[in-house]
Design a protein around this motif. Structure first.
Motif, PDB file in Angstrom:
ATOM      1  N   LEU A 269       0.764  -1.193   0.146  1.00  0.00           N
ATOM      2  CA  LEU A 269       0.110   0.082   0.037  1.00  0.00           C
ATOM      3  C   LEU A 269       0.791   1.153  -0.023  1.00  0.00           C
ATOM      4  O   LEU A 269       0.556   2.190  -0.677  1.00  0.00           O
ATOM      5  N   ASP A 270       2.003   1.351   0.636  1.00  0.00           N
ATOM      6  CA  ASP A 270       2.880   2.295   0.607  1.00  0.00           C
ATOM      7  C   ASP A 270       3.419   2.540  -0.641  1.00  0.00           C
ATOM      8  O   ASP A 270       3.481   3.766  -1.005  1.00  0.00           O
ATOM      9  N   ALA A 271       3.889   1.740  -1.290  1.00  0.00           N
ATOM     10  CA  ALA A 271       4.568   1.832  -2.485  1.00  0.00           C
ATOM     11  C   ALA A 271       3.576   2.212  -3.598  1.00  0.00           C
ATOM     12  O   ALA A 271       3.701   3.104  -4.413  1.00  0.00           O
ATOM     13  N   ALA A 272       2.077   1.715  -3.632  1.00  0.00           N
ATOM     14  CA  ALA A 272       1.195   1.931  -4.444  1.00  0.00           C
ATOM     15  C   ALA A 272       0.814   3.411  -4.175  1.00  0.00           C
ATOM     16  O   ALA A 272       0.350   4.082  -5.371  1.00  0.00           O
ATOM     17  N   ALA A 273       0.676   3.753  -3.059  1.00  0.00           N
ATOM     18  CA  ALA A 273       0.116   5.180  -2.728  1.00  0.00           C
ATOM     19  C   ALA A 273       1.310   6.200  -3.271  1.00  0.00           C
ATOM     20  O   ALA A 273       0.818   7.273  -3.820  1.00  0.00           O
ATOM     21  N   TRP A 274       2.278   5.989  -3.076  1.00  0.00           N
ATOM     22  CA  TRP A 274       3.576   6.981  -3.776  1.00  0.00           C
ATOM     23  C   TRP A 274       3.269   7.034  -5.172  1.00  0.00           C
ATOM     24  O   TRP A 274       3.553   7.987  -5.817  1.00  0.00           O
ATOM     25  N   TYR A 275       3.419   5.720  -5.623  1.00  0.00           N
ATOM     26  CA  TYR A 275       3.146   5.694  -7.215  1.00  0.00           C
ATOM     27  C   TYR A 275       1.951   6.576  -7.843  1.00  0.00           C
ATOM     28  O   TYR A 275       2.194   7.061  -8.583  1.00  0.00           O
ATOM     29  N   VAL A 276       0.708   6.290  -6.971  1.00  0.00           N
ATOM     30  CA  VAL A 276      -0.341   6.840  -7.912  1.00  0.00           C
ATOM     31  C   VAL A 276      -0.063   8.310  -7.464  1.00  0.00           C
ATOM     32  O   VAL A 276      -0.445   8.971  -8.508  1.00  0.00           O
ATOM     33  N   ARG A 277       0.182   8.874  -6.459  1.00  0.00           N
ATOM     34  CA  ARG A 277       0.301  10.388  -6.166  1.00  0.00           C
ATOM     35  C   ARG A 277       1.379  10.718  -7.295  1.00  0.00           C
ATOM     36  O   ARG A 277       0.992  11.864  -7.792  1.00  0.00           O
ATOM     37  N   ALA A 278       2.282  10.136  -7.615  1.00  0.00           N
ATOM     38  CA  ALA A 278       3.434  10.481  -8.650  1.00  0.00           C
ATOM     39  C   ALA A 278       2.768  10.703  -9.988  1.00  0.00           C
ATOM     40  O   ALA A 278       3.065  11.642 -10.799  1.00  0.00           O
ATOM     41  N   LEU A 279       2.171   9.504 -10.287  1.00  0.00           N
ATOM     42  CA  LEU A 279       1.316   9.464 -11.495  1.00  0.00           C
ATOM     43  C   LEU A 279       0.379  10.560 -11.520  1.00  0.00           C
ATOM     44  O   LEU A 279       0.211  11.248 -12.836  1.00  0.00           O
TER      45      LEU A 279
END
Length: 449
Positions: free
Chosen positions: A270-280
């Motif tokens: 979830l942490d990796a996905a959250a950063w990725y979604v925000r960056a995207l």
């Protein structure tokens, strides 16, 4: 009695221990025994990457290696843009000529070859006067290489080592104008310009500016031979899970390394996905900021999505904490006006109550760190889904929206055996965030573990 295949010794020139006698003695012993001595991460990655590729008959040509890794590996980039330096002490000049003769095709692919003093002259087929009457082997090899200089010198001559040639190459390395150094050094003789030699070698190890540096003929021959074997087999890059997913399905895979059993894996995902979604979303929003269009972010229902949005909501406070702790230097994007960008709208996918709630939750989270939700919607789409969503919704888009093939995020929970072929081909999903071992199982058909 067992011989080492290589020694990896990450030597940081800024660390005083890199000049301790035991450190220097280890490197000298490697040169004496002609054992690969890999003194930087770039050298180690290049050596073991090409070793794996040369051995692995299943690896087809890789798709891409980006950024600094491409420079370090020297595999994917066209060598015509690269520079290789060829240096040899007097007792090893014959071996340098033999190496160049054996691998002239590989070395000729480099855009520029550099040679110090006498070595450079010999590689261009000339016999400098300082050699007197050279050994027959040297004369014959220089004659064989003379043809390579028919249209001009094959090697660009630098000053001799004692007259600053090693310093010249060190400066080119520092300027990122030399990508590889092949240095045949004789550890059995005293060297009047030892300080220059150390300067050159240490330049190849500067963190963030590392290049491949090989120190003996056996290692250099193996390096060139492996490259040539890979080229002959049509394998010109380093295949990874990310490369394989990109090549096979056009999927951008963001793997999350397992952190142990239980909730730790889910939290890491979830942490990796959250950063990725925000960056995207940030990148897409910045791309549409100067246009009349709006960035639409579609969010589905499901418990995993809700948990993901909770983590995204926490990023504002985490970013601000880092920003404050580092005096505003580390996270400048937070303070450069992204809060004022009114070009992002978050919409529910499917219209269910959970999706509506999640859309509002994400809109609030993004507006705190990124942008204000927009009143209208027309433009670039981003869809965030998970495998916890009903399978029948995997390929469905809301009425009036175009399906974007390049902007979707599929979050795969730990323990789910990912069927990439079905999920990707059926849903048009082009970004997958998964546990690394689950993705490996999807690629190989084997049980995760």
């Amino acid at each position: 009695g067992r011989r080492l295949d290589a020694v990896v010794y990450f030597s940081d020139p800024r660390d005083a221990t890199s000049l301790f006698p035991d450190s220097l003695a280890l490197k000298r012993e490697c040169v004496v025994t002609r054992t690969p001595f890999l003194a930087s991460e770039a050298a180690a990655v290049a050596w073991f990457g090409i070793d794996w590729l040369a051995r692995d008959g299943r690896s087809a040509a890789a798709s891409h290696i980006d950024g600094d890794e491409a420079d370090a590996l020297g595999m994917r980039r066209d060598p015509a843009n690269d520079v290789v330096a060829l240096i040899a002490h007097d007792t090893l000049k014959a071996e340098m000529l033999a190496f160049a003769d054996e691998h002239r095709g590989f070395l000729s692919r480099f855009g520029t070859r550099l040679g110090t003093g006498t070595t450079g002259a010999l590689l261009n087929g000339r016999l400098p006067e300082r050699l007197g009457e050279p050994a027959p082997e040297v004369r014959n090899l220089a004659g064989r290489l003379r043809g390579l200089s028919a249209a001009g010198d094959w090697v660009t001559g630098m000053a001799s080592g004692p007259r600053g040639g090693d310093v010249q190459i060190a400066e080119l390395v520092r300027q990122r104008r030399c990508q590889a150094v092949v240095f045949f050094e004789d550890p059995h003789v005293s060297r009047e310009h030892e300080a220059d030699i150390q300067l050159m070698e240490r330049a190849t190890r500067i963190p963030g500016n590392e290049v491949l540096c090989l120190h003996d003929p056996a290692t250099a021959r193996e390096w060139a031979a492996r490259h040539q074997r890979c080229e002959a087999a049509g394998r010109d890059g380093w295949m990874t899970l990310i490369d394989a997913c990109r090549r096979r399905w056009g999927v951008e895979l963001v793997p999350v390394a397992p952190t142990g059993e239980g909730g730790g894996e889910r939290a890491a995902l979830l942490d990796a996905a959250a950063w990725y979604v925000r960056a995207l979303v940030s990148e897409r929003a910045r791309g549409t900021a100067a246009t009349a269009g709006r960035l639409r972010v579609g969010v589905g229902g499901g418990g995993l999505i809700g948990d993901l949005l909770d983590v995204i909501a926490s990023l504002a406070e985490r970013l601000q904490a880092v920003d404050d702790a580092r005096g505003g230097f580390a996270m400048p994007l937070v303070r450069r006006g992204y809060r004022r960008m009114a070009n992002v709208e978050v919409v529910p996918e499917g219209g269910g109550a959970d999706a509506v709630r999640n859309a509002g939750h994400l809109a609030a989270a993004l507006s705190a760190t990124l942008a204000q939700p927009a009143a209208t919607a027309d433009g670039v789409d981003v869809r965030i889904t998970t495998l916890s969503d009903p399978p029948e919704n995997a390929g469905v888009v809301s009425a009036g929206r175009r399906q974007s093939m390049g902007d979707d995020v599929l979050v795969v929970p730990p323990g789910v055996h990912l069927r990439l072929d079905g999920h990707v081909s059926g849903g048009g999903v082009t970004t997958v965030i998964s546990m690394a071992r689950d993705a490996r199982a999807a690629l190989t058909g084997k049980t995760p573990g």
